[in-house]
Design an enzyme around this catalytic site. Sequence first.
Site, PDB file in Angstrom:
ATOM      1  N   GLY A  69      -3.031   2.517   3.715  1.00 46.86           N
ATOM      2  CA  GLY A  69      -2.440   3.838   3.562  1.00 46.86           C
ATOM      3  C   GLY A  69      -1.607   3.903   2.289  1.00 46.86           C
ATOM      4  O   GLY A  69      -1.217   2.874   1.729  1.00 46.86           O
ATOM      5  N   GLY A 117      -5.028   0.441   6.720  1.00 41.07           N
ATOM      6  CA  GLY A 117      -5.810   1.650   6.976  1.00 41.07           C
ATOM      7  C   GLY A 117      -7.267   1.532   6.576  1.00 41.07           C
ATOM      8  O   GLY A 117      -8.120   2.230   7.124  1.00 41.07           O
ATOM      9  N   ASP A 148      -1.461  -1.230  12.711  1.00 39.26           N
ATOM     10  CA  ASP A 148      -1.774   0.027  13.399  1.00 39.26           C
ATOM     11  C   ASP A 148      -3.252   0.345  13.200  1.00 39.26           C
ATOM     12  O   ASP A 148      -4.049  -0.561  13.073  1.00 39.26           O
ATOM     13  CB  ASP A 148      -0.833   1.155  12.946  1.00 39.26           C
ATOM     14  CG  ASP A 148      -1.045   1.584  11.502  1.00 39.26           C
ATOM     15  OD1 ASP A 148      -1.561   0.780  10.693  1.00 39.26           O
ATOM     16  OD2 ASP A 148      -0.687   2.731  11.156  1.00 39.26           O
TER      17      ASP A 148
END
Length: 352
Positions: A69, A117, A148
């Site tokens: 990200g 990401g 994540d």
Amino acid sequence: MGAAETEEVLFERRGHLGLVTLNRPQAVNALNASMVKAMLQQLAVWADDDTIATVLVRGAGDRGLCAGGDIVAIYKDMLHGGSRTADFWADEYRLNSLISRYPKPYVAFMDGLVLGGGVGVSAHGSVRVVTERTRTGMPETTIGFVPDVGGTLLLSRAPGETGTHAALTGAHLSGADALFLGLADYFVPSDSLPALAEALESSTAEAAVGRFAQGAPDSALAAQRQWIDAAYAHHDAEEIVRSLRAIGGEAAAAADTIEVKSPTSVKVTLESLRRVRGLSLEEALDQEYRVGLRCLAGPDFREGIRAQVVDKDRNPQWKPATLADVHESDVEGYFASLEDRELGLAALAAGH
């Protein structure tokens, strides 16, 4: 059909292939909010388009698919107390869920750097291709964050405790390691990727990849599994570090690595991996969203980005500074309900 309006991600139709090119090569194709929104929209359209048989995602330039990200944007949002990061993650996690449930073959070229990401837009796909240039992983503990984009679930499913090792150390992994961990399916030499992309325009994904896939080199991570499984079996991060030190050699080097990461991130990451076992991807993403918003509110995420990316002094001042100073109650707080701010992907998936 030509390239889409947004220049940061390009969409093309080639034969029966829908081609997605992440197009920020100067930032190793780091994802931002507009890119994620554009992908969500286009993938939804192609899912219902009978003339598109396969989707391929790749990165522009020669440095990698996606370095993660856009953490500089996240840093600026934190400094200004904004809500853009929470909104970005909500869309990004919806995209991860869509990719995992995609009704057509979703091929990802995991060439070069594939971090954070970047793992989210590739490793949830159905046909995941690595090369000899692949350097993948979830390096979030280095910047005071926690894996994540479904990364906690992916790593929790890896053989033995190898995913725990990858998550706590934030290690860069080879293509062979990614295959061993279950993050990828096929090994294709990088110079064959253009020909494979062309084959996908007219062949089925299975037939095209079958023509170019080769045996992968040996995984270094697989060779380390014995000491990894022994040391990381503990449910306490301090005990893991002690065990690594007692084993010595490569294990002691892993302990050194863990001890320079954010102590809070290390403990919350370990707890995330333990809690996520047996959950669906959507349940995992809901948990990661809770943890992520708590990281935004705490000191270490901001400090980690500052030290690694903004000032680049590589000298973060973590608070608390040691694993011993991070208490169980501190860790528990990261998993508490967000009440009306919950992401709610699991409930949404259950309703379909």
